[in-house]
Design an enzyme around this catalytic site. Sequence first.
Site, PDB file in Angstrom:
ATOM      1  N   GLY A 217       0.911  -1.216   0.088  1.00  0.00           N
ATOM      2  CA  GLY A 217       0.048   0.053  -0.084  1.00  0.00           C
ATOM      3  C   GLY A 217       1.024   1.196  -0.088  1.00  0.00           C
ATOM      4  N   SER A 218       0.423   2.222   0.720  1.00  0.00           N
ATOM      5  CA  SER A 218       1.088   3.607   0.576  1.00  0.00           C
ATOM      6  C   SER A 218       2.371   3.790   1.226  1.00  0.00           C
ATOM      7  CB  SER A 218      -0.044   4.718   1.096  1.00  0.00           C
ATOM      8  OG  SER A 218      -0.799   4.772   0.292  1.00  0.00           O
TER       9      SER A 218
END
Length: 484
Positions: A217-218
């Site tokens: 993810g981020s």
Amino acid sequence: MNRELKRVSILTLAMFLTLFVSTSIIQFFQAPNLDADARNTRTLYDSYSVERGAIVASGAAIASSVPSDDAYQFQRIYANGPLWATVTGYLPINGEATGMEAALNPELSGNASSQFFDSLNRIFTGQDPKGASVETSLDATLQQAAWDALGDYQGAVIVTEPDSGRILAMVSKPTFDPNSLAVHNGQQVIDSYQALVDDPSDPLFNRATGGDLNPPGSTFKLVMVATALESGQYTPDSTFPNPASYTLPGSSSVVRNSGGGTCGGGATVTLATALRLSCNIPMAELAVELGDAAIRQQAEKFGFNTEFDIPMPTEASVYPRSLDDAQTALTGFGQGQVLATPLQMAMVSAAIANDGIVMRPNTVDRIVNPNLTLLSEMQPEEYDRAISSATARTMTEMMVNGVENGAASNATIDGVSVAGKTGTAEHGEGDPYTLWFTGFAPADDPQYAITVMVENGGGLGQEGYGNLIAAPIAKQVLEAVLNK
């Protein structure tokens, strides 16, 4: 007659020397490789005839051998087994050892080639055979803090020392009790193992270093920013178009920011703001501009696509080759085909904390002979320089802003500067998210790098997100260790 006798004597001596050399090579110099061979169960059985060395954390044995009243002579026991299972592994009587029990089996059983002269000395002095003890880098207080903070969540917490690579805590849940697999009852071991294999929550996985890998993810945006800054073509003030939606190149698929709107206000957004607010669209745009080859090269400097022995084997995190622009755009915010372990993301944060240098991760400090002499001592080892000192300082400032004024705000600790980045990784349609936090503290004098990964959306499905669940776990662990 004397000539013939001399020939026979020379031949006999040569045969004796050949036999002596070959058996010495097999028994001592090739012993580690033979011990590590999964087909060689005899060594495992023989190891019960000696007092196996202890595995130690913070001065206390977390795995040790005690005399038993059966044919095996010694029973392997694990203190607080579920807490330490990710480190010790287990030693079964009818199967393959795992964890540190497997990785350091020659040393623990006293059969390593480096223990040859100690073994000879015990034979001549009549001492009972005994294996060496392994002093780990794990901190018992920190391990317990990580265990408590993770609670009933399914996931992992890993804490490292940025300037050495020493792993200070490594927790994975759900877990298991290795004592159930070390009993001297073959059928009981089989039944216990099968129950663990059949458990859909996969308690035998060490989620900190492997298992079914998750997209980061981020948190992968840290690699993206590093790639951009190291290229020399971008600064934190570089700007990108700031639409509320972005259609992937050559595709009809649409990417949106987590809030559904633009990344802050304005027609453009800076790289610093995109990281602070954890916006997907600017990172996707950046990824296409950089290209997959440059991103992969940077990711590999952090350790992606490499398996590490700590000394237990770990799975390689993945940044794939030959991606098209649409796939590359997805990796810009840690989606698509990029996958990572918590260990790998801890290495990313630790490198930023360590002036840009990635250290090889390790769980062992030293190995000590039964007579308390030092058999070996692990030294910090550099893996690679991932980023320059200047880039590391810039990224630290950006990560601190993310905690103080951005998407990682729930990692804030009063009186301590924390650098961090959250992540909320998507899977299939309707599947729960994987929640992440990675960072380090204190930001101005980094002592601890931490990564938290929580699977199944933390029980909230697609309503959970990194700052809601993963960041507070990291905060709790860091507070415990900074205040001890």
